[in-house]
Motif scaffolding. Sequence first.
Motif, PDB file in Angstrom:
ATOM      1  N   THR A  32       0.857  -1.186   0.000  1.00 43.32           N
ATOM      2  CA  THR A  32       0.000   0.000   0.000  1.00 43.32           C
ATOM      3  C   THR A  32       0.891   1.232   0.000  1.00 43.32           C
ATOM      4  OG1 THR A  32      -1.746  -1.135   1.227  1.00 43.32           O
ATOM      5  CG2 THR A  32      -1.799   1.259   1.206  1.00 43.32           C
ATOM      6  N   SER A  63      -7.538   0.955 -12.294  1.00 42.22           N
ATOM      7  CA  SER A  63      -7.189  -0.402 -11.885  1.00 42.22           C
ATOM      8  C   SER A  63      -6.527  -1.135 -13.048  1.00 42.22           C
ATOM      9  CB  SER A  63      -8.420  -1.177 -11.420  1.00 42.22           C
ATOM     10  OG  SER A  63      -9.328  -1.373 -12.485  1.00 42.22           O
ATOM     11  N   GLN A  93      -4.871  -5.281 -13.929  1.00 41.77           N
ATOM     12  CA  GLN A  93      -4.531  -6.632 -13.500  1.00 41.77           C
ATOM     13  C   GLN A  93      -4.110  -7.436 -14.719  1.00 41.77           C
ATOM     14  OE1 GLN A  93      -7.866  -8.683 -11.794  1.00 41.77           O
ATOM     15  NE2 GLN A  93      -9.297  -7.960 -13.335  1.00 41.77           N
ATOM     16  N   LEU A 137      -2.499   3.859  -3.644  1.00 40.51           N
ATOM     17  CA  LEU A 137      -2.263   2.708  -4.508  1.00 40.51           C
ATOM     18  C   LEU A 137      -2.245   1.428  -3.683  1.00 40.51           C
ATOM     19  CD1 LEU A 137       0.670   4.093  -6.707  1.00 40.51           C
ATOM     20  CD2 LEU A 137      -1.743   4.016  -7.314  1.00 40.51           C
ATOM     21  N   ASN A 138      -2.923   0.401  -4.195  1.00 40.91           N
ATOM     22  CA  ASN A 138      -2.853  -0.945  -3.634  1.00 40.91           C
ATOM     23  C   ASN A 138      -2.289  -1.875  -4.703  1.00 40.91           C
ATOM     24  OD1 ASN A 138      -3.951  -0.469  -1.052  1.00 40.91           O
ATOM     25  ND2 ASN A 138      -6.022  -0.466  -1.893  1.00 40.91           N
ATOM     26  N   LEU A 139      -1.235  -2.604  -4.351  1.00 38.98           N
ATOM     27  CA  LEU A 139      -0.567  -3.484  -5.305  1.00 38.98           C
ATOM     28  C   LEU A 139      -0.493  -4.899  -4.746  1.00 38.98           C
ATOM     29  CD1 LEU A 139       1.181  -4.016  -7.863  1.00 38.98           C
ATOM     30  CD2 LEU A 139       3.175  -3.377  -6.485  1.00 38.98           C
ATOM     31  N   LEU A 189       1.113  -8.648  -6.006  1.00 39.84           N
ATOM     32  CA  LEU A 189       2.000  -9.240  -6.994  1.00 39.84           C
ATOM     33  C   LEU A 189       2.243 -10.700  -6.634  1.00 39.84           C
ATOM     34  CD1 LEU A 189       3.599  -8.271  -9.491  1.00 39.84           C
ATOM     35  CD2 LEU A 189       5.546  -7.894  -7.991  1.00 39.84           C
ATOM     36  N   TYR A 234      -0.262  -9.776 -11.385  1.00 38.59           N
ATOM     37  CA  TYR A 234      -0.340  -8.555 -10.597  1.00 38.59           C
ATOM     38  C   TYR A 234      -1.757  -7.978 -10.630  1.00 38.59           C
ATOM     39  CZ  TYR A 234       0.271  -6.756 -15.321  1.00 38.59           C
ATOM     40  OH  TYR A 234       0.141  -6.522 -16.654  1.00 38.59           O
ATOM     41  N   LYS A 235      -2.017  -7.146  -9.625  1.00 37.15           N
ATOM     42  CA  LYS A 235      -3.274  -6.420  -9.550  1.00 37.15           C
ATOM     43  C   LYS A 235      -2.999  -5.088  -8.870  1.00 37.15           C
ATOM     44  CE  LYS A 235      -8.110  -6.831  -8.109  1.00 37.15           C
ATOM     45  NZ  LYS A 235      -9.118  -7.700  -7.439  1.00 37.15           N
ATOM     46  N   LEU A 236      -3.455  -4.001  -9.502  1.00 39.33           N
ATOM     47  CA  LEU A 236      -3.195  -2.658  -9.000  1.00 39.33           C
ATOM     48  C   LEU A 236      -4.484  -1.856  -8.983  1.00 39.33           C
ATOM     49  CD1 LEU A 236      -1.204  -0.328  -8.233  1.00 39.33           C
ATOM     50  CD2 LEU A 236      -1.055   0.178 -10.672  1.00 39.33           C
ATOM     51  N   ASN A 237      -4.762  -1.212  -7.861  1.00 42.21           N
ATOM     52  CA  ASN A 237      -5.897  -0.308  -7.724  1.00 42.21           C
ATOM     53  C   ASN A 237      -5.379   1.042  -7.236  1.00 42.21           C
ATOM     54  OD1 ASN A 237      -8.148  -2.060  -8.372  1.00 42.21           O
ATOM     55  ND2 ASN A 237      -7.660  -3.139  -6.481  1.00 42.21           N
TER      56      ASN A 237
END
Length: 570
Positions: free
Chosen positions: A293, A355, A357, A305-307, A309, A326-329
């Motif tokens: 975070t 977002s 992913q 940002l939330n990552l 991996l 990966y996933k990013l918000n």
Amino acid sequence: MKKTIKYIYRIFLGVILILILIVILAGVLVQTDYFHKKLPPILEKQASKYINGKLSIGSVDGSLFSGLIVRNVLLKSNLDTIAFISEINAGYNLLPLFWGKLEISSVKLDHPYIFLQQINDSTWNLQQILKPSNALPDDTISSSGSIEIDITKVQIVEGLIKIETSDTLIPREIGHLNSKFSLNYAKQKQKIILQEFSLQTKSPDLNLKKLSFELTRNQEIIELKNLYLKTTQNQLKGKGRYYTKDKMQASADIQTEPVHLSEFEYFLKGIKIPVTPGFKFDASIKNDSLVATIDLKDHDESIHLNLALANFPNLVYHQADSLISYKLNGKLVNVNLKRWAGLNDMNYIINGNVSAQGKGISPSTAVAAVHGNLKDLRIRDKTIQHIDFAFQLNRGFLKGNVQGRGEFGEFSVKPEITDVMGKRPTYMVDLVTRRLDLAQLTGVDSLRSSINMKAQLQGRGFDPKTMIAKANVLIFESQMSGIGLDTVMASVGYSNENIQLDSLLVQTQTLNLKAKGNYSKRSNSDVVLSATIKSLDEFKSLIPIQGIQTSGKFDAHLSGMPNSLKFESQ
């Protein structure tokens, strides 16, 4: 047999008594002036076996068993002074050595001086001071590791380092170097507590007011606690853990006060970023997955940002990006790109969510999806109510959709690209606008418009020398600078640096214009144009002459090579 054992026992006891006597005599001897005078030459002679230089010691005081004071330690190489320490004061207890422990109560280095000179890109003068030596055998290293070392306090007072190097990022001087730390080393556990570390550099200038932390290591974990760093304008705190038995289990927590990047502008090579955000970073690795975070906040502007991996070891150890999931918000609130990017022409304010992913990073192998919902944007003081976008990347094939609405009108863009980032990608783009006002987008009032348009572009490659492209445009029921555009139709192609005008039709209330032909940047051009004009009333705002009136038919022909174009009109 009993006599033999008794005899051996007496010999062993006699040897022990002799050793004790030698230790007692040595303890008395080292207190004498004779010892203090003889020790410096001995140390200098022993040092010559290991260094390419000359070591000289001014004087030695103290006791060999409890502590020594060594003054005026000088190391020279040729005519250069490499190092000088005015005083080394060490207090210790040698008795615990019998139990495999070295106890040092204090070590103080008073006004140490070091001269560093970079000889080439990878070699410094200190590297040439030490003479090459054969590596110790494995059993020697392992046996020496069994001793425990306990240093209660190490102190460096007002150190100075002079540096000669061609690298402009390395300071020419490090002064006011002060440090205080303690150290405990054992085979199973190590610990260092840095209570104080400070310095000042010159050319470039930087003032590190304090660095402190506590670092421990055992067979299961490496832990960093109470990390604190303070410079003239910035401050950082942090902690972290790394589990040694499980290579992919760790955590870190870092936070700062508002960051003033102007303090480091010398290293940023002229980049000036006005924003001063506070920074928070919280990350953990567990079961081969990284979760992090990141928060940046400056007054009412913030980025969150939330990552996540997965398969993190593949990135660290194998650098196999195709195996990374990966996933990013992200959430942006009132982010002014002019301030955050340091670019004056980017007067944009952004709000919304983004977002992404996917799996993999390389465009040719990655599978990914990116979505965004941006609201209440400001671009050059113009309001955009919303911009929604969605892109999908599948092993080199990119497909997307972007829609927006605001004071400028509405638009929709749908691109499709094959072999994205390749040498000659193929592409197709559909563009639709409704009530599009170019004045709102460009800030030029004379371009006041309301354009309804459908356009399609398709082609291969982007290099003007090799690209092939074709565009079809339809504009209907629109206005441009006060001119009503009933219909505008165009079909245009491009190949081999030729613009092929298959057809062009422009219809207003008083104008009917048609054109077709070919314009070449390298060879022969041939363009034919015809227009019928009923009156000039629609074009009054574009004509500087007052009261002019006309009607009729206009024909024109453009032909010839680029350096000898011929224009005929009737």
